[in-house]
Write a protein that holds these residues in place. Structure first.
Motif, PDB file in Angstrom:
ATOM      1  N   LYS A  67      66.994  50.103  53.183  1.00 37.18           N
ATOM      2  CA  LYS A  67      68.287  49.429  53.271  1.00 37.18           C
ATOM      3  C   LYS A  67      68.154  48.016  52.713  1.00 37.18           C
ATOM      4  O   LYS A  67      67.153  47.342  52.934  1.00 37.18           O
ATOM      5  N   ASN A  68      69.191  47.588  51.981  1.00 39.29           N
ATOM      6  CA  ASN A  68      69.296  46.210  51.498  1.00 39.29           C
ATOM      7  C   ASN A  68      68.154  45.789  50.568  1.00 39.29           C
ATOM      8  O   ASN A  68      67.722  44.638  50.580  1.00 39.29           O
ATOM      9  N   VAL A  69      67.651  46.700  49.758  1.00 46.24           N
ATOM     10  CA  VAL A  69      66.647  46.344  48.760  1.00 46.24           C
ATOM     11  C   VAL A  69      67.368  45.722  47.565  1.00 46.24           C
ATOM     12  O   VAL A  69      68.379  46.250  47.088  1.00 46.24           O
ATOM     13  N   SER A  70      66.860  44.599  47.074  1.00 47.68           N
ATOM     14  CA  SER A  70      67.540  43.882  45.995  1.00 47.68           C
ATOM     15  C   SER A  70      66.624  43.695  44.794  1.00 47.68           C
ATOM     16  O   SER A  70      65.406  43.919  44.867  1.00 47.68           O
ATOM     17  N   PHE A  71      67.220  43.234  43.693  1.00 54.64           N
ATOM     18  CA  PHE A  71      66.442  42.949  42.486  1.00 54.64           C
ATOM     19  C   PHE A  71      65.470  41.797  42.727  1.00 54.64           C
ATOM     20  O   PHE A  71      64.417  41.721  42.098  1.00 54.64           O
ATOM     21  N   THR A  72      65.810  40.917  43.659  1.00 54.32           N
ATOM     22  CA  THR A  72      64.915  39.818  44.005  1.00 54.32           C
ATOM     23  C   THR A  72      63.601  40.347  44.569  1.00 54.32           C
ATOM     24  O   THR A  72      62.520  39.825  44.281  1.00 54.32           O
ATOM     25  N   ASP A  73      63.693  41.400  45.403  1.00 53.90           N
ATOM     26  CA  ASP A  73      62.475  42.026  45.947  1.00 53.90           C
ATOM     27  C   ASP A  73      61.597  42.560  44.824  1.00 53.90           C
ATOM     28  O   ASP A  73      60.379  42.391  44.830  1.00 53.90           O
ATOM     29  N   LEU A  74      62.229  43.217  43.858  1.00 56.72           N
ATOM     30  CA  LEU A  74      61.490  43.760  42.709  1.00 56.72           C
ATOM     31  C   LEU A  74      60.805  42.653  41.925  1.00 56.72           C
ATOM     32  O   LEU A  74      59.616  42.747  41.591  1.00 56.72           O
ATOM     33  N   LYS A  75      61.524  41.570  41.650  1.00 54.09           N
ATOM     34  CA  LYS A  75      60.973  40.477  40.855  1.00 54.09           C
ATOM     35  C   LYS A  75      59.759  39.862  41.545  1.00 54.09           C
ATOM     36  O   LYS A  75      58.746  39.568  40.900  1.00 54.09           O
ATOM     37  N   GLN A  76      59.833  39.674  42.861  1.00 55.92           N
ATOM     38  CA  GLN A  76      58.721  39.044  43.569  1.00 55.92           C
ATOM     39  C   GLN A  76      57.488  39.939  43.596  1.00 55.92           C
ATOM     40  O   GLN A  76      56.356  39.471  43.438  1.00 55.92           O
ATOM     41  N   VAL A  77      57.687  41.243  43.761  1.00 56.18           N
ATOM     42  CA  VAL A  77      56.557  42.183  43.746  1.00 56.18           C
ATOM     43  C   VAL A  77      55.880  42.183  42.378  1.00 56.18           C
ATOM     44  O   VAL A  77      54.643  42.148  42.279  1.00 56.18           O
ATOM     45  N   LEU A  78      56.673  42.192  41.311  1.00 54.67           N
ATOM     46  CA  LEU A  78      56.104  42.223  39.969  1.00 54.67           C
ATOM     47  C   LEU A  78      55.424  40.903  39.618  1.00 54.67           C
ATOM     48  O   LEU A  78      54.401  40.890  38.919  1.00 54.67           O
ATOM     49  N   LEU A  79      55.950  39.783  40.082  1.00 52.04           N
ATOM     50  CA  LEU A  79      55.305  38.492  39.845  1.00 52.04           C
ATOM     51  C   LEU A  79      53.953  38.450  40.557  1.00 52.04           C
ATOM     52  O   LEU A  79      52.951  38.003  39.973  1.00 52.04           O
ATOM     53  N   THR A  80      53.915  38.922  41.802  1.00 49.09           N
ATOM     54  CA  THR A  80      52.650  38.963  42.552  1.00 49.09           C
ATOM     55  C   THR A  80      51.638  39.850  41.851  1.00 49.09           C
ATOM     56  O   THR A  80      50.463  39.496  41.707  1.00 49.09           O
ATOM     57  N   PHE A  81      52.102  41.009  41.378  1.00 49.82           N
ATOM     58  CA  PHE A  81      51.223  41.937  40.663  1.00 49.82           C
ATOM     59  C   PHE A  81      50.641  41.293  39.407  1.00 49.82           C
ATOM     60  O   PHE A  81      49.434  41.348  39.156  1.00 49.82           O
ATOM     61  N   ALA A  82      51.498  40.654  38.602  1.00 52.97           N
ATOM     62  CA  ALA A  82      51.044  40.054  37.350  1.00 52.97           C
ATOM     63  C   ALA A  82      50.016  38.957  37.604  1.00 52.97           C
ATOM     64  O   ALA A  82      49.019  38.844  36.878  1.00 52.97           O
ATOM     65  N   ARG A  83      50.229  38.158  38.627  1.00 53.72           N
ATOM     66  CA  ARG A  83      49.296  37.070  38.904  1.00 53.72           C
ATOM     67  C   ARG A  83      47.987  37.576  39.493  1.00 53.72           C
ATOM     68  O   ARG A  83      46.934  36.971  39.275  1.00 53.72           O
ATOM     69  N   GLU A  84      48.044  38.657  40.247  1.00 49.77           N
ATOM     70  CA  GLU A  84      46.810  39.250  40.771  1.00 49.77           C
ATOM     71  C   GLU A  84      45.975  39.854  39.647  1.00 49.77           C
ATOM     72  O   GLU A  84      44.749  39.785  39.657  1.00 49.77           O
ATOM     73  N   LEU A  85      46.641  40.436  38.657  1.00 51.68           N
ATOM     74  CA  LEU A  85      45.927  41.160  37.598  1.00 51.68           C
ATOM     75  C   LEU A  85      45.483  40.239  36.464  1.00 51.68           C
ATOM     76  O   LEU A  85      44.371  40.383  35.941  1.00 51.68           O
TER      77      LEU A  85
END
Length: 352
Positions: free
Chosen positions: A227-245
């Protein structure tokens, strides 16, 4: 005198010999076990005068080391003798076999999986030989979409009466997402639990094999529905992934795009980790390199998989493992990944 006893045992050790492994083990027990003769010397060591303890202690240690060396030497002699016997394996390689290493694609795939698992995603898997229903229909592909054409997809079995029953080699791992969504809802469209999965796997497309393309490659797709999943959630997950990798200084940008199964859709670029975003030949002097596609799950996909799109929303993303491996290790030819050239694979011996 304890020194005389040490000298006596040392002479015995120097004269030791054995004909087989059982005799060697018996000698080890006699001299080096807890109840052995050398350990028994420690009982006498307590009665040694203080001014002699250092000398006696050194002698006992030398005796113990001599016993170790002698018994190990006997073992080595026995092994050499057995190798020269009649039990030689004539099929054995005449040179030492070198240990292998993980394939570069496996190294990168495991690193990607580890990053998303630390963010709460769990692994999901599905068949590589799939049906049209899960690969295309439930992913909101139109009936006349070019991806369904034989020029793009490897068909195993075609059904002219009902294309949803066509059997094919999956062209993306989104089919795994469809199967997960099917099994994670009740009859009234409610989720049994939030869905947060990553789907790594091999996919197939009918393409000419070149340095930049192949008929099979590897993907990792992700899906999060609640419920209430937004594009902001997606952006933050992908930013975290990119910086980890790629490193803590990595920047991302999202460009509008189109995918049948997400709306809105985007492609994600990262700042070039080679030039730091300044511009170089690798990033074509733009400072940015594309690494994945993403977007919010289209309501038609949710409904097709039995999930009420009025209550739930979600995001999905997909990336090519070969693409990420090229970025990390600057491999210029995709064919190297599947040719099993040991000279190429040895370059990754120091990798994880």
């Amino acid at each position: 005198m304890i020194l005389q006893k040490i000298e006596q045992i040392l002479n015995e050790v120097n004269e030791l010999h054995a004909a087989n492994a059982e005799e060697i083990e018996a000698l080890r027990l006699k001299y080096l076990s807890k109840k052995g003769e050398i350990n028994a010397l420690m009982a006498d060591f307590r009665n040694v005068a203080a001014e002699e303890k250092k000398t006696v202690g050194i002698k006992i240690n030398e005796l113990k080391q001599a016993a170790f060396d002698k018994i190990n030497a006997l073992r080595d002699q026995l092994e050499i003798k057995e190798e020269k016997g009649n039990n030689i394996d004539l099929t054995r390689s005449p040179y030492p076999l070198q240990l292998g290493t993980r394939h570069p694609l496996t190294i990168v795939r495991n690193e990607i999986i580890d990053i998303f698992q630390r963010m709460g995603f769990v692994l999901a898997d599905g068949p590589e030989v799939e049906d049209d229903l899960h690969v295309f229909t439930k992913m909101n592909f139109a009936a006349d979409h070019p991806a369904r054409d034989m020029q793009d997809t490897f068909f195993v079995k075609q059904n002219d009466d009902d294309v949803t029953k066509n059997i094919l080699l999956r062209s993306h791992t989104s089919s795994v997402q469809a199967r997960v969504m099917e099994h994670m809802h009740t009859e009234d469209g409610k989720l049994k639990a939030p869905i947060r999965v990553i789907c790594p796997g091999r996919v197939y497309r009918n393409e000419a094999i070149t340095a930049r393309a192949h008929c099979f490659f590897h993907q990792v797709e992700g899906l999060y529905i609640d419920k209430n999943v937004s594009f902001t959630d997606l952006k933050q997950v992908l930013l975290t992934f990119a910086r980890e990798l790629f490193g803590a200084d990595t920047k991302i940008r999202l460009r509008p795009s189109y995918f049948p199964f997400t709306e809105p859709s985007a492609e994600m670029d990262i700042s070039c980790h080679i030039c730091g975003g300044v511009g170089c030949g690798f990033c074509k002097h733009t400072g940015w390199v594309e690494i994945l596609g993403c977007g919010m799950v289209d309501p038609n996909v949710l409904e097709a998989c039995g999930i009420d799109s009025k209550i739930y929303s979600g995001y999905a993303f997909g990336l090519g493992v070969e693409r990420i491996t090229n970025l990390k290790y600057q491999v210029s030819d995709l064919r190297l990944f599947s040719e099993n050239d040991v000279r190429f694979l040895r370059e990754f011996e120091s990798a994880k």
